[in-house]
Design a protein around this motif. Structure first.
Motif, PDB file in Angstrom:
ATOM      1  N   VAL A 138     131.929  -8.137  92.938  1.00 13.90           N
ATOM      2  CA  VAL A 138     131.380  -8.536  91.645  1.00 13.90           C
ATOM      3  C   VAL A 138     132.233  -7.950  90.525  1.00 13.90           C
ATOM      4  N   GLY A 139     132.231  -8.633  89.403  1.00 19.00           N
ATOM      5  CA  GLY A 139     132.853  -8.108  88.199  1.00 19.00           C
ATOM      6  C   GLY A 139     131.806  -7.406  87.356  1.00 19.00           C
ATOM      7  N   ILE A 140     132.259  -6.725  86.324  1.00 20.71           N
ATOM      8  CA  ILE A 140     131.340  -6.090  85.386  1.00 20.71           C
ATOM      9  C   ILE A 140     131.789  -6.460  83.979  1.00 20.71           C
ATOM     10  N   ALA A 141     130.861  -6.950  83.175  1.00 20.94           N
ATOM     11  CA  ALA A 141     131.193  -7.467  81.850  1.00 20.94           C
ATOM     12  C   ALA A 141     130.120  -7.057  80.853  1.00 20.94           C
ATOM     13  N   LYS A 142     130.452  -7.175  79.583  1.00 20.88           N
ATOM     14  CA  LYS A 142     129.443  -6.932  78.558  1.00 20.88           C
ATOM     15  C   LYS A 142     128.400  -8.044  78.627  1.00 20.88           C
ATOM     16  N   LYS A 143     127.179  -7.719  78.236  1.00 20.13           N
ATOM     17  CA  LYS A 143     126.080  -8.664  78.400  1.00 20.13           C
ATOM     18  C   LYS A 143     126.272  -9.937  77.589  1.00 20.13           C
ATOM     19  N   GLU A 144     127.085  -9.888  76.528  1.00 22.60           N
ATOM     20  CA  GLU A 144     127.283 -11.052  75.662  1.00 22.60           C
ATOM     21  C   GLU A 144     128.084 -12.169  76.329  1.00 22.60           C
ATOM     22  N   ILE A 145     128.589 -11.926  77.536  1.00 21.73           N
ATOM     23  CA  ILE A 145     129.382 -12.962  78.203  1.00 21.73           C
ATOM     24  C   ILE A 145     128.571 -14.230  78.452  1.00 21.73           C
ATOM     25  N   ILE A 146     127.254 -14.095  78.487  1.00 24.29           N
ATOM     26  CA  ILE A 146     126.414 -15.260  78.737  1.00 24.29           C
ATOM     27  C   ILE A 146     126.611 -16.355  77.695  1.00 24.29           C
ATOM     28  N   TRP A 147     127.111 -16.003  76.513  1.00 26.10           N
ATOM     29  CA  TRP A 147     127.283 -16.989  75.438  1.00 26.10           C
ATOM     30  C   TRP A 147     128.632 -17.705  75.502  1.00 26.10           C
ATOM     31  N   TYR A 148     129.475 -17.368  76.477  1.00 25.26           N
ATOM     32  CA  TYR A 148     130.758 -18.054  76.619  1.00 25.26           C
ATOM     33  C   TYR A 148     130.516 -19.385  77.323  1.00 25.26           C
ATOM     34  N   PRO A 149     130.883 -20.498  76.708  1.00 24.72           N
ATOM     35  CA  PRO A 149     130.529 -21.815  77.247  1.00 24.72           C
ATOM     36  C   PRO A 149     130.950 -22.009  78.698  1.00 24.72           C
ATOM     37  N   LEU A 150     130.024 -22.403  79.505  1.00 22.49           N
ATOM     38  CA  LEU A 150     130.186 -22.768  80.908  1.00 22.49           C
ATOM     39  C   LEU A 150     130.566 -21.577  81.776  1.00 22.49           C
TER      40      LEU A 150
ATOM     41  N   GLU B 129     122.718   3.906  81.119  1.00 25.14           N
ATOM     42  CA  GLU B 129     121.722   3.337  82.029  1.00 25.14           C
ATOM     43  C   GLU B 129     122.257   2.086  82.712  1.00 25.14           C
ATOM     44  N   SER B 130     123.015   1.279  81.963  1.00 21.30           N
ATOM     45  CA  SER B 130     123.599   0.072  82.557  1.00 21.30           C
ATOM     46  C   SER B 130     124.567   0.422  83.678  1.00 21.30           C
ATOM     47  N   ILE B 131     125.363   1.470  83.471  1.00 18.91           N
ATOM     48  CA  ILE B 131     126.315   1.896  84.496  1.00 18.91           C
ATOM     49  C   ILE B 131     125.575   2.400  85.735  1.00 18.91           C
ATOM     50  N   LYS B 132     124.510   3.140  85.533  1.00 18.07           N
ATOM     51  CA  LYS B 132     123.719   3.623  86.673  1.00 18.07           C
ATOM     52  C   LYS B 132     123.127   2.457  87.450  1.00 18.07           C
ATOM     53  N   GLU B 133     122.616   1.470  86.718  1.00 13.53           N
ATOM     54  CA  GLU B 133     122.046   0.301  87.378  1.00 13.53           C
ATOM     55  C   GLU B 133     123.116  -0.483  88.138  1.00 13.53           C
ATOM     56  N   ALA B 134     124.296  -0.591  87.545  1.00 11.08           N
ATOM     57  CA  ALA B 134     125.391  -1.297  88.212  1.00 11.08           C
ATOM     58  C   ALA B 134     125.775  -0.591  89.501  1.00 11.08           C
ATOM     59  N   ALA B 135     125.892   0.738  89.448  1.00 10.14           N
ATOM     60  CA  ALA B 135     126.252   1.500  90.646  1.00 10.14           C
ATOM     61  C   ALA B 135     125.183   1.348  91.722  1.00 10.14           C
ATOM     62  N   ARG B 136     123.907   1.381  91.315  1.00 12.45           N
ATOM     63  CA  ARG B 136     122.830   1.217  92.294  1.00 12.45           C
ATOM     64  C   ARG B 136     122.876  -0.167  92.932  1.00 12.45           C
ATOM     65  N   ALA B 137     123.152  -1.177  92.123  1.00 14.53           N
ATOM     66  CA  ALA B 137     123.219  -2.538  92.645  1.00 14.53           C
ATOM     67  C   ALA B 137     124.358  -2.699  93.639  1.00 14.53           C
TER      68      ALA B 137
END
Length: 300
Positions: free
Chosen positions: A151-163, A186-194
């Motif tokens: 998996v990659g890791i990106a900022k949450k705003e990536i959802i607004w990039y078309p398609l 907290e986001s990093i901790k969640e990512a590591a747990r996932a």
């Protein structure tokens, strides 16, 4: 053409920033080294004949447009597949990797650069894969060459990039909240747990941005923090020649040979949270040893 959406996509400025480690650079402290020094085996792209004639530039532009159309087609196709797989998150991750393997390989075939891949045996383990970043081509290669279950890791705003942003989310890749340090930690901790829970690998660009000159930039600390929490090994991917093949702010892809080298995994089980700076420097120094002089950082 300079203001068109196609050109913005081709330059990849916004997209590349999504996958950077910059947002992880100041979160926490870490570690102690326990690594075997990498054996220095340099293999750099050979010289190539640079053709700036109008014919070569025209062919290059046609290749880039073909890449754009191909990527839009495969992205749309796999978005439909992801929608069907909504109830199965891990299946979506695997399909996201299949999308990357197919699309990345197609794009590199269209561009036509000769590619040499070394150390592919080190790409078959669950790990934190890191890569230097100096060209849009790096993204195509990463899509193609990282193993299934990554998996990659990106900022949450990536959802607004078309398609592409919607496909990224559908593929169940990781996103972090950079709005404030607490949210980022907290986001990093969640990512590591996932990553640990689902037995996944991660891909990240530790420089945090694309190098304008091809020379290696300083590394951010995010990949070390994730290693400390996941205890996954780190597999460096050394890209050589991509900055010559597709230079920044250019629509001319040149026939420069490209070398992709996977280095042996760096074990992190014994790392401790008090030596982050040491680990970052050690991994950065490993890259410096395996890059040609033209891609090494300038002496300060």
């Amino acid at each position: 053409m300079e203001n068109s959406g196609v050109t913005q996509f081709l330059r990849n400025r916004r997209l590349e920033s999504c996958f950077s480690a910059a947002s992880l650079s100041s979160i926490g402290e870490s570690s102690n080294i326990g690594l075997k020094p990498a054996v220095e085996q340099r293999s750099y792209p050979d010289a190539f004949a640079d053709d700036n004639s109008w014919g070569a530039v025209l062919i290059s532009c046609l290749r880039i447009v073909t890449c754009f159309v191909t990527m839009m087609f495969t992205t749309f196709l796999w978005a439909l597949i992801m929608l069907v797989l909504l109830p199965w998150p891990y299946a979506r991750i695997k399909q996201g990797n299949v999308y990357g393997h197919v699309t990345g390989r197609l794009l590199m075939w269209i561009l036509g650069n000769p590619i040499k891949i070394e150390g592919a045996e080190f790409s078959k383990t669950k790990a934190i894969y890191i890569s230097n970043h100096a060209s849009p081509i790096d993204i195509f290669l990463i899509m193609w060459l990282t193993p299934t279950g990554t998996v990659g890791i990106a900022k949450k705003e990536i959802i607004w990039y078309p398609l592409f942003g919607q496909l990224y989310v559908l593929a169940n890749h990781l996103r972090i909240d950079r709005s404030n340090p607490t949210s980022a930690i907290e986001s990093i901790k969640e990512a590591a747990r996932a990553i640990v829970k689902n037995k996944l690998s991660l891909i990240i660009f530790p420089e945090g941005t694309r190098s304008r000159t091809g020379r290696l930039l300083p590394f951010k600390k995010g990949f070390v923090h994730i290693a400390l929490q996941s205890r996954l090994p780190i597999v460096p991917i050394v890209m050589t020649g991509t900055h010559l093949a597709w230079r920044k702010d250019s629509l001319h892809v040149r026939p420069a040979p490209i070398n992709v080298k996977f280095l042996p995994p760096i074990r992190t089980e014994n790392w401790t949270p008090d030596k982050i700076e040491d680990y970052v420097k050690m991994v950065h120094d490993t890259y410096v040893k395996h890059l040609p002089d033209s891609q090494r950082p300038l002496e300060s």
